[in-house]
Enzyme design. Structure first.
Site, PDB file in Angstrom:
ATOM      1  N   GLY A  57      10.318  23.902  31.050  1.00  0.00           N
ATOM      2  CA  GLY A  57      10.814  24.724  32.167  1.00  0.00           C
ATOM      3  C   GLY A  57       9.786  25.758  32.593  1.00  0.00           C
ATOM      4  N   TYR A  58       8.829  25.332  33.379  1.00  0.00           N
ATOM      5  CA  TYR A  58       7.742  26.220  33.798  1.00  0.00           C
ATOM      6  C   TYR A  58       7.790  26.524  35.296  1.00  0.00           C
ATOM      7  CZ  TYR A  58       4.855  26.647  29.519  1.00  0.00           C
ATOM      8  OH  TYR A  58       4.362  26.987  28.286  1.00  0.00           O
TER       9      TYR A  58
ATOM     10  N   THR B 231       9.733  17.424  34.269  1.00  0.00           N
ATOM     11  CA  THR B 231       9.658  16.003  33.949  1.00  0.00           C
ATOM     12  C   THR B 231      10.797  15.579  33.039  1.00  0.00           C
ATOM     13  OG1 THR B 231       7.276  16.106  34.075  1.00  0.00           O
ATOM     14  CG2 THR B 231       8.200  14.215  32.920  1.00  0.00           C
TER      15      THR B 231
ATOM     16  N   GLU C 133      -1.287  21.162  26.708  1.00  0.00           N
ATOM     17  CA  GLU C 133      -0.871  20.201  27.727  1.00  0.00           C
ATOM     18  C   GLU C 133      -2.087  19.578  28.403  1.00  0.00           C
ATOM     19  OE1 GLU C 133       1.381  21.718  30.987  1.00  0.00           O
ATOM     20  OE2 GLU C 133       1.594  19.738  31.891  1.00  0.00           O
TER      21      GLU C 133
END
Lengths: 435, 377, 377, 435
Positions: free
Chosen positions: A160-161, A194, A277
């Site tokens: 949740g960015y 995603t 990431e």
């Protein structure tokens, strides 16, 4: 788009070999003898435990069709067996269920795994992004609560960015979390999440102090996506359906104990996770290689995968791809791919001693995604009008897949930090240019 | 002739912009796509455009036209490009009509052209047999049968082929694939026996079809039997020219929307248009577009004067517009960030149309090769 | 083999950097140029380098060499590239020596190589007959005369040809220009009759010459008569590889100086390195250089393993280094602004050397073509 | 480098057709009849006054060698005759010795001049940069003092703009001018001053208020370069000798009456002059075209000048330039040149009504110089090792000239305002992007 679309990863990752085992939690160097006995141990364990359907077929074997009921069952079994040994996260501490292996042992493990024609299972947001961060920055209780689940892939995590108004400027996020008793009450919205529609939990950036400077009021918290007040809607892309979602929060309640690190100090954790990431995005595809190992062979390697795709459409002239401008561009792309692959290898060697990913991850993320966009454009040109179909008759399945893949590749240089942001990072962190 | 727009052309431009933005904004194309419309464009809108005199703009008065030039036609195509308006303009009123105008005998000629001008008759050019533009690579056969010809072969990427009343089929009476000689143009009724048309779903949501011909009878030969390449080349040059105008409109609109976004979108507490790297990229786009605009105008002037430079200028225009359309549509997406990737935004439509137009009638490297060949080096 | 430098290679690197920056900074080349030095490099310096064991670094011990690899040699070429140090390294110790090593019989072989290793004997490869690299386009004739051969023809761009003691001349015994078969390598004494050498003044202030051969006698044939292309190709691949290392060093130095300038030069009251457009261009250069570094290392490893990928990797390396050298040297000049245009600054030296190196042994598009051909497409 | 090297101009200008007569001082539109009689007038004046050596030879005529004593004499005569009619500056007011022509008349004049195969003489920094600015912003006395001299090219002007520490950031200039009585005393240094060693006077930017914000303390002043305290040293470039100089001032005295505009308000004048400069740089080469006028001919034009240069070096294959990658790049450059030429024409038409040059001058300056650099690079590749000579034997004169020209072209995108500055101007002034 902040997150990574796992489905699309192969478009830009399959030709990269990132040294996956940089060894974040390396232990003492074992002697060569004990390494050799470890190798034998692994070898017999693999022979016993790795189901045939999870390996590349040996010469003369008939492969099991992917997705067959047997293969699906076997995949679960393979994951479970590996997880029980901690091999999904070979270098993580054994006390939390990790493999507890040294760098050298992990290398041996991966060599042997590759030698039987398989990969270590269970790669996920948990194992490659949240897990490393929890191990580094979580408290003891949080590690015990979440690490074993991550190793066993018991929970699927969503990231949740990004928010609609905070893409490149992630720290501009507006989703609020207010402390009420031993909970935080969350309101706001995330985008480009995603697989949120298939995820169980979310690690989420929230604003816990709206009055502080933007980087100082952010916290990093985990919560269950099945909680009341969470709404998830999938996003349709220019390439069609996607794994991305927009997620809305209305008075969603998260336990305060699941806030990682200190309240309002979440930005540092967020950035650390982003480095992991980027490493993952730019470097996926490591692990199981072809049977036979990495020894330089006495036959010249072939670098003509793009040419092979182009040839049926473009034709030959004097034994050369008939469109010379295309041939030149295509060759440059093949060459750049070779050079990038070698660079991941070289930089991997050079940073081996270092802990965790460095800032060159930005370079790899940027270059690999731009290179993939270039590759897709050139192949579109090569396929000509056969690359312009959307659906229905008149096009072969691989042609339609190409079209979607070409469109999807446009997002590569946006998601996970835009190319512009990566170039800023290189200029600042690597080159030391002034702000 | 001037390269700047004349007062009359400016009036046409603003009329067209008003009409098209009201009647065929991008939402129009989106609606046709989402409803899986069987025609793929609005016949009503097309008739409206015919009534405005636009469809027959370049036709002579005897054929129900307005006797204006390609300089004017380009103004319309630019405006259609801005909103990606799907119409059979290129297929019927340029490609098909040019073949008929140059190759058909009276009274067939005037009969067909006035049907086209009124928005009643639709034409399509059935040319491509390969995934790459190669106008003389024709294997479709035209065989003598009684008084006339029957055609056998398969065609792809036939623009608006699924609704055309008549097809102009490029077929060979002699020679081998690749020869310019031996190529002929044949008028074929789409409903004739031996003709099978199936629509192909394209990425830009525009209309194209595959056409299979199995001893399909030709109603007429356009131009010389086996010497149709002259007519074909002239029609293709003009089709390519108006396609360039369409790309110019598309790219101009994409650029303007992007500059506007740079002025409004905020990140890191400032407008993203303050970032110098984006400024410089915007300046590059501006210059490339200015150059595209000039060559499009010059090409139209040359067509209207029927000058000997038409093929060379068309190649300059198509090479440049292919590149500019590609550059601007990609930058549009990248500079808009994530929102540009969503189907909900219109940005993908511009990207998709630009890519299809780029490959239609030969891409930039095709036209650089053609230009160099025309110049003899 | 590893792509990162080993500890031993790092030591060699720092020794070389210290020695070369002290003894052959850019001012050294400038001085030779300004004094119109007849040799064009320092023989004393060359002998010093021989004493350090550098000249014969890759030669076997029997030839007075150190039996090290190209991976080590590349470290030296990179350092020479940083300061544009002019030496006969490429001509004598790589091109000439590789031809002799692979083609000459003992005792001539060991005799010549030890002379080279000691910095006494200088060799040069007389190959080019055209303005573009085309190693089999050879019209120079080798004719039987008594026991041996006499050579007739004209060669250009013979690196260090003006001072070489012996020339390795590529000449044809049969076949036509362009054929790989029929090409032979002939050792010729520069002072033999029929040999005329004239130095050509090059833009990079390095050394090249024209060689005219008028029935000049060959002292020996290197490799098979008429089958010299195998030796030639191997020598050229190795020469090209070390040239890539030189370009890498040159470009790395140019890049580092440019980044330093961006950090110090002020305009508009700020460091120019704060401008985002320049930052992004610097980031691009950084990445392209990183990729160049990796392919150069891999190529050297392949050479040291004598792997089958050598020709393909050499082409990847030369294509990339040609492009990177060009990019970085042009950006260096542009980012330095006016000062970069003055002869007083060293920037022009980098630009000039990069351009010469770019065209030497084939430019980027030559090597892309060669790579594709090697891959069979 | 601020200034323009006149010697190099042909490298990037000869293929551009800038509409020189944008008509800065247009008068009332004359009727068609009077225009026709003006044309007749011009025609017979030209027949009588333009020496044969100053025209392109007619068919069958033998051209006079350039630089022959006769031609040099004739050139002076031709300049004098034109200057006497004001034709060196056709649109300038007749009261100061200008031609006093309307836009339409000037166009007719240029057509007729082109028709006899010549050009209007006397183009210089005076006529194209200082003159227009003086007419716009000078006072009556200054106009009377300098404009007639400019029209007659009696003084050669140098442009005192750039300084060693102030290149792109011109306003950062440090050359001081202090008022002492009715004079200014100047100390400091200028660099990149084109032709200072052959110039008579300088128009110069000086700082008259060191305490004001940098744009507010600058004045624009004219003075004699023969004054005591002026030292001029030529600059050697990477391409060899140049017209550029560095100029040093030590207590140089300039008359206060030759300060243009207001004291400390010189920045606006400086910028205005720069616009005229950019127009001149990007647009030179207008004026005399080939005999026969501008009517579209019924033969296809030839665009193969680069191919013709490349062919002897690269060779042909199947009637095509044998290096396909080069052919593709070369063709793109030819095409871009065509498009740029057409754009100068189109923009010229569009701004006809406007007074003075617009901000698109930045686009033309930038694009034309970058295009020329590209052209030079491609030709260098085409000429191969023959393009790598510096001097002496082994190279033809035109090859050596190419090498120097290639090197010299690198300065094009720096002098007269860098490409970066031009792009900033486009972004700000044309596109309206925020600072």
């Amino acid at each position: 788009m902040r997150s990574t679309d796992l489905d699309n990863r192969h478009y830009y990752c399959h030709y990269l070999q990132w040294p996956t085992a940089v060894g974040h939690f390396s232990k003492e160097v074992r002697s060569m003898e004990s390494l050799e006995s470890f190798r034998q141990e692994v070898r017999s364990w693999l022979e016993e435990n790795c189901p045939a359907s999870q390996r590349l077929p040996r010469d003369g074997e008939t492969p099991l069709p992917w997705g067959s009921p047997q293969a699906v069952e076997d995949a679960k079994l393979w994951l479970e067996r590996c997880a029980n040994k901690g091999f999904t996260c070979p270098s993580w501490p054994a006390e939390y269920g990790g493999g507890g292996l040294s760098n050298e042992q992990e290398k041996v493990l991966r060599q042997e795994v590759a030698a039987v024609g398989t990969q270590l299972p269970g790669m996920s947001f948990g194992t490659h992004m949240l897990g490393p961060v929890l191990l580094e920055l979580g408290n003891e209780e949080q590690k015990r609560r979440f690490i074993p689940d991550i190793i066993h892939n018991r929970l699927t995590w969503a990231q949740g960015y990004s928010e609609p108004g905070a893409g490149s400027d992630l720290a501009g996020l507006q989703t609020r979390a207010e402390r009420v008793g031993d909970e935080y009450v969350i309101n706001g919205s995330k985008i480009w999440t995603t697989g949120a529609n298939n995820a169980d939990w979310m690690f989420c950036l929230v604003r816990t102090d709206p009055d502080a400077p933007k980087h100082d009021g952010i916290s990093f918290i985990l919560f269950d996506l099945k909680s009341p007040g969470v709404t998830i809607s999938p996003i349709e892309l220019i390439s069609g359906a996607s794994e991305f979602c927009q997620v809305f929060f209305e008075d969603v309640r998260a336990k305060a104990e699941n806030l990682i690190g200190e309240k309002n100090k979440g930005w540092a954790i967020a950035k650390r996770l982003l480095q992991y990431e980027r490493t993952m995005i730019s470097g996926m595809g490591g692990g199981g290689g072809p049977r036979g190992g990495a020894k330089r062979k006495r036959v010249a390697k072939r670098y003509r995968s793009m040419a092979d795709m182009a040839l049926p459409y473009v034709g030959e002239k004097d034994g050369k791809l008939a469109d010379f401008a295309l041939r030149d561009q295509l060759t440059q792309t093949e060459m750049d791919t070779i050079c990038l692959t070698l660079t991941t290898k070289r930089v991997g060697e050079e940073v081996k001693a270092q802990k965790g990913p460095g800032h060159t991850a930005s370079m790899f993320k940027w270059y690999a995604t731009e290179l993939n966009k270039r590759r897709q454009e050139i192949l579109t040109t090569a396929l000509g009008t056969q690359a312009l179909g959307w659906e229905g008759e008149g096009f072969q399945a691989h042609e339609l897949a190409h079209t979607r893949g070409w469109l999807r590749s446009k997002g590569n240089s946006i998601e996970g930090g835009t190319s512009e942001v990566q170039m800023n990072v290189i200029a600042k962190r690597v080159l030391g240019l002034p702000d | 002739m001037a390269l700047a727009l004349t007062e009359e052309q400016k009036i046409l431009q603003s009329t067209a912009r008003e009409f098209i933005s009201a009647n065929a904004p991008v939402a129009h194309l989106r609606g046709l796509r989402d409803s899986r419309d069987a025609t793929g464009f609005s016949r009503d809108l097309w008739k409206e455009m015919a009534k405005l005199g636009w469809v027959g703009l370049t036709f002579d008065e005897a054929s129900g036209g307005s006797d204006l030039g390609y300089a004017e036609l380009a103004v319309l195509f630019e405006e259609c490009g801005r909103t990606l308006a799907p119409t059979p303009f290129l297929s019927s009123a340029v490609l098909g009509a040019e073949c008929v105008r140059r190759g058909a005998a009276e009274p067939l000629r005037a009969q067909i052209l006035s049907g086209v001008a009124q928005g009643e008759t639709l034409l399509a050019l059935a040319l491509d047999e390969r995934a790459h533009f190669a106008p003389y690579v024709i294997e479709t056969k035209a065989e003598k049968s009684g008084e006339g010809y029957v055609l056998t072969g398969e065609k792809g990427f036939v623009l608006d082929g699924h609704v055309a009343d008549r097809l102009v089929v490029v077929a060979r009476t002699s020679g081998a694939a690749g020869d310019r000689d031996g190529v002929g143009l044949f008028l074929v009724d789409r409903l004739a026996k031996g003709v099978t048309v199936s629509r192909t779903g394209m990425v830009d949501s525009r209309n194209a079809a595959r056409v299979r011909l199995d001893r399909a009878p030709a109603e007429a030969v356009l131009g010389e039997v086996g010497g149709g390449a002259d007519v074909l080349d002239a029609a293709l040059d003009r089709g390519t020219a108006v396609l360039c105008a369409e790309i110019l409109g598309l790219a101009t609109e994409a650029f303007e929307q992007t500059v506007e976004y740079l002025k409004t979108r905020e990140q890191f507490g400032v407008k993203i248009g303050t970032f110098q790297a984006l400024k410089h990229r915007a300046s590059v786009m501006f210059a490339e577009l200015e150059l595209a605009r000039s060559i499009v105008r010059e090409t139209m002037n040359a067509i209207d004067e029927d000058g000997p430079d038409v093929p060379a200028l068309v190649s300059v225009a198509k090479a440049r517009c292919s590149d500019v359309g590609s550059l601007v549509s990609r930058e549009m997406l990248q500079m808009h960030g994530g929102i540009g990737m969503t189907d909900e935004a219109d940005i993908g439509f511009y990207l998709k149309r630009a890519r299809v137009a780029e490959l239609t009638f030969g891409d930039a490297s095709y036209h650089r090769d053609r230009f160099a060949t025309l110049q003899g080096y």
